[in-house]
Design a protein around this motif. Sequence first.
Motif, PDB file in Angstrom:
ATOM      1  N   ARG A 199       0.834  -1.207   0.000  1.00  0.00           N
ATOM      2  CA  ARG A 199       0.000   0.000   0.000  1.00  0.00           C
ATOM      3  C   ARG A 199       0.870   1.260   0.000  1.00  0.00           C
ATOM      4  NH1 ARG A 199      -2.552  -1.202   4.110  1.00  0.00           N
ATOM      5  NH2 ARG A 199      -4.334  -2.279   3.164  1.00  0.00           N
ATOM      6  N   ALA A 200       1.972   1.224   0.729  1.00  0.00           N
ATOM      7  CA  ALA A 200       2.876   2.380   0.764  1.00  0.00           C
ATOM      8  C   ALA A 200       3.529   2.609  -0.595  1.00  0.00           C
ATOM      9  CB  ALA A 200       3.942   2.174   1.838  1.00  0.00           C
ATOM     10  N   TRP A 201       3.865   1.539  -1.294  1.00  0.00           N
ATOM     11  CA  TRP A 201       4.436   1.691  -2.642  1.00  0.00           C
ATOM     12  C   TRP A 201       3.416   2.309  -3.596  1.00  0.00           C
ATOM     13  CZ3 TRP A 201       6.485  -3.931  -2.185  1.00  0.00           C
ATOM     14  CH2 TRP A 201       7.739  -3.920  -1.575  1.00  0.00           C
ATOM     15  N   LEU A 202       2.170   1.896  -3.479  1.00  0.00           N
ATOM     16  CA  LEU A 202       1.130   2.446  -4.354  1.00  0.00           C
ATOM     17  C   LEU A 202       0.908   3.933  -4.089  1.00  0.00           C
ATOM     18  CD1 LEU A 202      -1.536  -0.422  -4.218  1.00  0.00           C
ATOM     19  CD2 LEU A 202       0.017   0.101  -6.096  1.00  0.00           C
ATOM     20  N   ARG A 203       1.047   4.339  -2.846  1.00  0.00           N
ATOM     21  CA  ARG A 203       0.780   5.727  -2.471  1.00  0.00           C
ATOM     22  C   ARG A 203       2.003   6.632  -2.561  1.00  0.00           C
ATOM     23  NH1 ARG A 203      -2.833   4.637   3.026  1.00  0.00           N
ATOM     24  NH2 ARG A 203      -4.711   3.845   1.967  1.00  0.00           N
ATOM     25  N   ALA A 204       3.147   6.077  -2.918  1.00  0.00           N
ATOM     26  CA  ALA A 204       4.360   6.894  -3.000  1.00  0.00           C
ATOM     27  C   ALA A 204       4.149   8.059  -3.964  1.00  0.00           C
ATOM     28  CB  ALA A 204       5.539   6.042  -3.455  1.00  0.00           C
ATOM     29  N   PRO A 205       4.452   9.288  -3.561  1.00  0.00           N
ATOM     30  CA  PRO A 205       4.228  10.451  -4.440  1.00  0.00           C
ATOM     31  C   PRO A 205       5.209  10.471  -5.601  1.00  0.00           C
ATOM     32  CG  PRO A 205       5.404  11.120  -2.461  1.00  0.00           C
ATOM     33  CD  PRO A 205       5.046   9.674  -2.262  1.00  0.00           C
ATOM     34  N   VAL A 206       4.832  11.201  -6.627  1.00  0.00           N
ATOM     35  CA  VAL A 206       5.698  11.395  -7.792  1.00  0.00           C
ATOM     36  C   VAL A 206       6.334  12.775  -7.685  1.00  0.00           C
ATOM     37  CG1 VAL A 206       5.792  11.539 -10.306  1.00  0.00           C
ATOM     38  CG2 VAL A 206       4.250   9.903  -9.207  1.00  0.00           C
ATOM     39  N   LYS A 207       7.643  12.823  -7.830  1.00  0.00           N
ATOM     40  CA  LYS A 207       8.355  14.085  -7.670  1.00  0.00           C
ATOM     41  C   LYS A 207       8.386  14.853  -8.988  1.00  0.00           C
ATOM     42  CE  LYS A 207      12.621  16.142  -5.902  1.00  0.00           C
ATOM     43  NZ  LYS A 207      13.942  15.889  -5.287  1.00  0.00           N
ATOM     44  N   HIS A 208       7.961  16.116  -8.943  1.00  0.00           N
ATOM     45  CA  HIS A 208       8.023  17.027 -10.075  1.00  0.00           C
ATOM     46  C   HIS A 208       8.922  18.200  -9.713  1.00  0.00           C
ATOM     47  CE1 HIS A 208       4.782  15.106 -12.385  1.00  0.00           C
ATOM     48  NE2 HIS A 208       4.201  14.883 -11.217  1.00  0.00           N
ATOM     49  N   GLU A 209       9.184  19.038 -10.691  1.00  0.00           N
ATOM     50  CA  GLU A 209       9.994  20.227 -10.433  1.00  0.00           C
ATOM     51  C   GLU A 209       9.325  21.147  -9.424  1.00  0.00           C
ATOM     52  OE1 GLU A 209      10.814  22.142 -14.097  1.00  0.00           O
ATOM     53  OE2 GLU A 209      12.062  20.515 -14.898  1.00  0.00           O
ATOM     54  N   SER A 210       7.991  21.164  -9.449  1.00  0.00           N
ATOM     55  CA  SER A 210       7.265  22.061  -8.559  1.00  0.00           C
ATOM     56  C   SER A 210       6.954  21.427  -7.196  1.00  0.00           C
ATOM     57  CB  SER A 210       5.949  22.493  -9.223  1.00  0.00           C
ATOM     58  OG  SER A 210       5.173  21.356  -9.564  1.00  0.00           O
ATOM     59  N   GLY A 211       7.321  20.156  -7.022  1.00  0.00           N
ATOM     60  CA  GLY A 211       7.053  19.494  -5.757  1.00  0.00           C
ATOM     61  C   GLY A 211       6.556  18.078  -5.966  1.00  0.00           C
ATOM     62  N   ASN A 212       6.059  17.458  -4.899  1.00  0.00           N
ATOM     63  CA  ASN A 212       5.577  16.085  -4.962  1.00  0.00           C
ATOM     64  C   ASN A 212       4.076  16.036  -5.245  1.00  0.00           C
ATOM     65  OD1 ASN A 212       8.141  15.238  -4.413  1.00  0.00           O
ATOM     66  ND2 ASN A 212       7.739  14.634  -2.299  1.00  0.00           N
ATOM     67  N   GLU A 213       3.696  15.120  -6.136  1.00  0.00           N
ATOM     68  CA  GLU A 213       2.289  14.933  -6.487  1.00  0.00           C
ATOM     69  C   GLU A 213       1.784  13.653  -5.841  1.00  0.00           C
ATOM     70  OE1 GLU A 213      -0.354  13.686 -10.399  1.00  0.00           O
ATOM     71  OE2 GLU A 213       1.605  14.632 -10.673  1.00  0.00           O
ATOM     72  N   ALA A 214       0.694  13.739  -5.102  1.00  0.00           N
ATOM     73  CA  ALA A 214       0.138  12.567  -4.432  1.00  0.00           C
ATOM     74  C   ALA A 214      -0.386  11.567  -5.460  1.00  0.00           C
ATOM     75  CB  ALA A 214      -0.983  12.990  -3.486  1.00  0.00           C
ATOM     76  N   THR A 215      -0.269  10.284  -5.129  1.00  0.00           N
ATOM     77  CA  THR A 215      -0.748   9.213  -6.002  1.00  0.00           C
ATOM     78  C   THR A 215      -2.004   8.613  -5.399  1.00  0.00           C
ATOM     79  OG1 THR A 215       1.532   8.725  -6.671  1.00  0.00           O
ATOM     80  CG2 THR A 215      -0.140   7.061  -7.140  1.00  0.00           C
ATOM     81  N   ARG A 216      -3.121   8.720  -6.104  1.00  0.00           N
ATOM     82  CA  ARG A 216      -4.398   8.231  -5.582  1.00  0.00           C
ATOM     83  C   ARG A 216      -4.911   7.002  -6.329  1.00  0.00           C
ATOM     84  NH1 ARG A 216      -4.580  13.821  -5.266  1.00  0.00           N
ATOM     85  NH2 ARG A 216      -5.009  14.627  -3.165  1.00  0.00           N
ATOM     86  N   ARG A 217      -4.411   6.780  -7.535  1.00  0.00           N
ATOM     87  CA  ARG A 217      -4.829   5.626  -8.330  1.00  0.00           C
ATOM     88  C   ARG A 217      -3.618   5.092  -9.081  1.00  0.00           C
ATOM     89  NH1 ARG A 217     -10.533   5.572  -9.297  1.00  0.00           N
ATOM     90  NH2 ARG A 217     -10.241   4.245 -11.115  1.00  0.00           N
ATOM     91  N   GLY A 218      -3.745   3.859  -9.555  1.00  0.00           N
ATOM     92  CA  GLY A 218      -2.761   3.310 -10.471  1.00  0.00           C
ATOM     93  C   GLY A 218      -1.579   2.639  -9.802  1.00  0.00           C
ATOM     94  N   VAL A 219      -0.834   1.896 -10.634  1.00  0.00           N
ATOM     95  CA  VAL A 219       0.424   1.294 -10.211  1.00  0.00           C
ATOM     96  C   VAL A 219       1.531   1.988 -11.003  1.00  0.00           C
ATOM     97  CG1 VAL A 219      -0.623  -0.913  -9.629  1.00  0.00           C
ATOM     98  CG2 VAL A 219       0.229  -0.547 -11.948  1.00  0.00           C
ATOM     99  N   PRO A 220       2.685   2.263 -10.373  1.00  0.00           N
ATOM    100  CA  PRO A 220       3.738   3.003 -11.074  1.00  0.00           C
ATOM    101  C   PRO A 220       4.378   2.176 -12.181  1.00  0.00           C
ATOM    102  CG  PRO A 220       4.488   2.277  -8.918  1.00  0.00           C
ATOM    103  CD  PRO A 220       3.030   1.972  -8.977  1.00  0.00           C
ATOM    104  N   GLN A 221       4.288   2.661 -13.410  1.00  0.00           N
ATOM    105  CA  GLN A 221       4.973   2.003 -14.515  1.00  0.00           C
ATOM    106  C   GLN A 221       6.465   2.270 -14.359  1.00  0.00           C
ATOM    107  OE1 GLN A 221       3.141   1.957 -18.493  1.00  0.00           O
ATOM    108  NE2 GLN A 221       1.669   3.414 -17.674  1.00  0.00           N
ATOM    109  N   GLY A 222       7.191   1.269 -14.000  1.00  0.00           N
ATOM    110  CA  GLY A 222       8.601   1.401 -13.649  1.00  0.00           C
ATOM    111  C   GLY A 222       8.877   0.697 -12.341  1.00  0.00           C
TER     112      GLY A 222
END
Length: 437
Positions: A199-222
Amino acid sequence: MSLSTPSWLRKLQGKLHAKAKAEPGFRFYSLWDKVCHEETLAEAYRRCRANGGAGGVDGETFEDIETRGREQWLGNLRMDLQRGTYKPQALRRVWIPKSNGKLRPLSIPPIRDRVAQMAVLLIIEPVFEADLRPQQYGFRRGLDAKMAVRRVFFHIWEHGRREVVDGDLRDYFSAIPHGLLMKCVARRISDARVLSTIRAWLRAPVKHESGNEATRRGVPQGGVISPMLSNIYFRRFVLAWYERGIHQRLNAHLVNYADDYVICCQPGSGEAAMEKARRLLTAMGLEVNEEKTRLIRLPEGSFDFLGYTFGRFYVRSTGRPYLGTRPSKKAVKRVRMRIHDETSTRWNLTSVEERVREVNAILRGWCGYFDQGPVFREYRVLKAYTERRLRRWLMKKHQRRGTGYRRYPDEYLYETLGLYRPRAPNQRPVESEGTTS
């Protein structure tokens, strides 16, 4: 790269798989100690190292780890996993070009998280492998895309299921609902540490230049564990299709590979099958791409699946029609683009041996996959294109003008440089294979 599984792990995986197969309702409750075992983590690291790949947000590479000491690095990871202090880091966003010109997002975990995911995967994959349906071909040991292609052709030719729903899901990997996915996982796993870590892996945020984006759906491709999770969730659709008897009522059979699927139907049931699939997938929280999902009636129409075009073709010598497969135009275009990229002027400073080695790897891989059905024409086109591109590259590398046909004849390319020569596999005449329509 093929990696053999150590005997101790193979035995454990065999026991887990046998238990899961024998007792479909059994929930595995004591797995975390096996995930944290030092030999499990060592094997997980070895596999991640063999897979390679870019680093994550922390910038750490395999070379960095091995310079500082792999054993100590693994020991620290093991300690965090055992103590419950392990926390996934943010994902690094990378954009990969798609064949249609758009970009596909990849979310890359750091190596530390990839190794932890691999350790969990080594332990729980045998459990879920026992549950996956035979119609699912993607990301499974012993199955591949060519088997899925052959299965589709089997339905079309052997059973006359010539209405085909060519399905497409909109951003499947990014759309999987976390809650429903975790219910699928918890159906088999009751170990709280395993569930909370996934569950923690699924919710890991995605880092952008402007900051971290929360992950609410999906599995990370990679993510290392993402292919298995995507299979677990798509199993719900396949299971519903077969356990509810839809396949029998409509004489409609599924073939699935990753997020690609087709439904081969008896004539007259295609529309009903397409609508039924739409309802089931919508109930799962997924969205059917209406622009790309279509019903094809063979032999008048044709469709592409996993790089092959299915449709009506003609025997060159007689003009006789038959139902079959051949490499799709997109597949041929993609391999030509790869050959073009590997023989562009940006590689002029590299050695001829290196260029030929890279080109040969592309040709062998492509021909090894596209060796079903009539492929002579595509092989001939690819062979001629590769010869022309390599001659051009050689002339520009040596700062000469012209096409290079006289300076670098076929004998030089194939006998001296060792260029791979695409050869169509030996085939019986199509008329004798029972594939005419």
